[in-house]
Design an enzyme around this catalytic site. Structure first.
Site, PDB file in Angstrom:
ATOM      1  CG  HIS A  12      12.776  70.887 108.033  1.00  0.00           C
ATOM      2  ND1 HIS A  12      12.524  71.869 108.977  1.00  0.00           N
ATOM      3  CD2 HIS A  12      12.706  71.531 106.845  1.00  0.00           C
ATOM      4  CE1 HIS A  12      12.324  73.023 108.388  1.00  0.00           C
ATOM      5  NE2 HIS A  12      12.436  72.851 107.075  1.00  0.00           N
ATOM      6  CG  HIS A  14       9.272  72.639 103.050  1.00  0.00           C
ATOM      7  ND1 HIS A  14       8.421  73.507 103.709  1.00  0.00           N
ATOM      8  CD2 HIS A  14      10.486  72.784 103.631  1.00  0.00           C
ATOM      9  CE1 HIS A  14       9.111  74.154 104.645  1.00  0.00           C
ATOM     10  NE2 HIS A  14      10.358  73.735 104.618  1.00  0.00           N
ATOM     11  CG  HIS A 192      10.951  77.171 108.555  1.00  0.00           C
ATOM     12  ND1 HIS A 192       9.917  76.283 108.633  1.00  0.00           N
ATOM     13  CD2 HIS A 192      11.723  76.756 107.519  1.00  0.00           C
ATOM     14  CE1 HIS A 192      10.058  75.372 107.677  1.00  0.00           C
ATOM     15  NE2 HIS A 192      11.150  75.629 106.986  1.00  0.00           N
ATOM     16  CD  GLU A 195      15.786  78.875 106.127  1.00  0.00           C
ATOM     17  OE1 GLU A 195      14.617  79.225 106.396  1.00  0.00           O
ATOM     18  OE2 GLU A 195      16.068  78.224 105.095  1.00  0.00           O
ATOM     19  CG  ASP A 273      14.524  73.227 103.847  1.00  0.00           C
ATOM     20  OD1 ASP A 273      13.387  73.147 104.314  1.00  0.00           O
ATOM     21  OD2 ASP A 273      15.165  74.299 103.783  1.00  0.00           O
ATOM     22  CG  ASP A 274      12.408  73.126 100.177  1.00  0.00           C
ATOM     23  OD1 ASP A 274      11.202  72.890 100.306  1.00  0.00           O
ATOM     24  OD2 ASP A 274      13.029  73.947 100.890  1.00  0.00           O
TER      25      ASP A 274
HETATM   26  N1  ADE Z   1       9.569  76.798 102.571  1.00  0.00           N
HETATM   27  C1  ADE Z   1      10.207  75.875 101.873  1.00  0.00           C
HETATM   28  N2  ADE Z   1      11.516  75.852 102.186  1.00  0.00           N
HETATM   29  C2  ADE Z   1      11.703  76.807 103.123  1.00  0.00           C
HETATM   30  C3  ADE Z   1      12.826  77.279 103.844  1.00  0.00           C
HETATM   31  N3  ADE Z   1      14.035  76.764 103.688  1.00  0.00           N
HETATM   32  N4  ADE Z   1      12.638  78.292 104.708  1.00  0.00           N
HETATM   33  C4  ADE Z   1      11.416  78.822 104.869  1.00  0.00           C
HETATM   34  N5  ADE Z   1      10.330  78.409 104.227  1.00  0.00           N
HETATM   35  C5  ADE Z   1      10.467  77.410 103.357  1.00  0.00           C
HETATM   36 ZN    ZN Z   2      12.087  74.294 105.605  1.00  0.00          ZN
END
Ligand code: ADE
Ligand code: ZN
Length: 328
Positions: A12, A14, A192, A195, A273-274
């Site tokens: 996961h 992005h 997603h 969350e 994630d990011d």
């Molecule tokens: N896009 C990028 N990161 C995200 C996240 N944590 N939740 C939803 N969309 C995303």
């Molecule tokens: Zn994500």
């Protein structure tokens, strides 16, 4: 060797969200785009909460304008992942950001990303596979265009469809048409859920989209019947603890439910994630989990096996990655 040195599988990530701030700042400079509101004075990404994070994310992404920009980004993020011991990763790539939902343009972006990824695979031994990503708050009609891009390019490299974006907007089932189209094209599915949405969002993802994995899914812990359902269906969660802590879903790693979900029999995996947004890396996620829960090498090896089983790639790729995981 510490747990953090192990070879790792990440499910996961992005693509745009993995862009280092200095990479985005450089592109903004080259393209003369004013992104001053995107950065903190010390050069990180500036955001206050989840919705603001999504806005800043989209502003930063606005400088990624050509297939060549995405090729440069792909090289940068895979080299960073390889430095962190990642041997296989799947990344979310949005047709909305890669050609605005046009199939012909999307093909060009994908081609550039894939070519860059294959060059890094040859030099650093990290494999990338793509998951096309509709953005939930762009709405169901744009999602259909994204899903059509995905369906037209489904194959051994573009392996899945996975929705991101604001879970507070609409329902998972609003996107059923797109997910059905992707499934019929042979793509694997994730979204997603759980969350910022509660357990009901995860129930909807299972019931209305019939996904095999869930992005995050951690708030399933609030509903024991849902936890049992995840176990029964062998659904794998793409858990991103560092992301959840920075975005305020949980106060700390110690308070995070990943260990309780795992102990209840749910297939849990770990991802970033990011990463530059959340000041994390795969190495740091491992270190924090080892510290918070006392997890040892065997726990992380088992989790990587779980991740590789749930990876959307074909079995030949899976077998190749397995060898990299088992390398002493
Ligand atoms: N896009 C990028 N990161 C995200 C996240 N944590 N939740 C939803 N969309 C995303
Ligand atoms: Zn994500």
């Amino acid at each position: 060797m510490s747990e953090a040195d192990l070879p790792k599988v990440e499910l996961h990530l992005h693509h745009e969200g993995a862009a280092p701030p200095e990479f985005i700042r450089q592109l903004a400079y080259e393209k003369k785009v004013d992104l001053s509101r995107v950065f903190t004075p010390d050069g990180g990404y500036a955001f206050e909460n989840f919705v603001h994070f999504l806005e800043v994310y989209e502003a930063a992404t606005s400088v990624l304008q050509t297939p060549e920009d995405f090729a440069r980004l792909t090289k940068a993020i895979l080299e960073e992942s390889a430095d962190n011991g990642v041997v296989y990763t799947e990344s979310f790539i949005s047709p909305d950001f890669c050609g605005g939902g046009d199939v012909g343009a999307w093909r060009e972006y994908l081609h550039a990303i894939r070519e860059a990824a294959e060059a890094v695979e040859a030099s650093r031994g990290i494999t990338l596979r793509g998951i096309a990503t509709p953005i939930r708050h762009f709405g169901p009609e744009k999602a259909k265009r994204a899903a059509l891009c995905a369906a037209e390019t489904a194959g051994d490299w573009l392996v899945g469809l996975g929705m991101g974006g604001d879970e507070g907007q609409g329902h998972q089932g609003d996107f059923a048409y797109s997910f059905d189209m992707a499934r019929e094209a042979g793509l694997k599915l994730t979204t997603h859920a759980g969350e910022f949405g509660g357990p009901e969002s995860v129930w909807e993802a299972i019931r209305d989209l019939n996904v095999e994995r869930i992005g995050h899914g951690v708030r399933s812990i609030e509903d024991p019947a849902l936890v049992a359902e995840l176990v029964a269906r062998q659904i794998t969660l793409e858990v991103c603890p560092g992301s959840n802590v920075v975005l305020g879903v949980y106060d700390s790693f110690e308070a995070h439910p990943i260990a309780r979900l795992r102990d209840a029999g749910v297939n849990v995996t770990v991802s970033t994630d990011d990463p530059p947004f959340f000041h994390t890396t795969m190495r740091r996620e491992y270190e924090m989990l080892a510290q918070a829960f006392g997890w040892k090498e065997d726990d992380f090896r088992a989790m990587n096996d779980t991740a590789l089983k749930a990876a959307f790639c074909d079995d030949a790729t899976r077998a190749r990655v397995k060898e990299r995981l088992e390398r002493p």
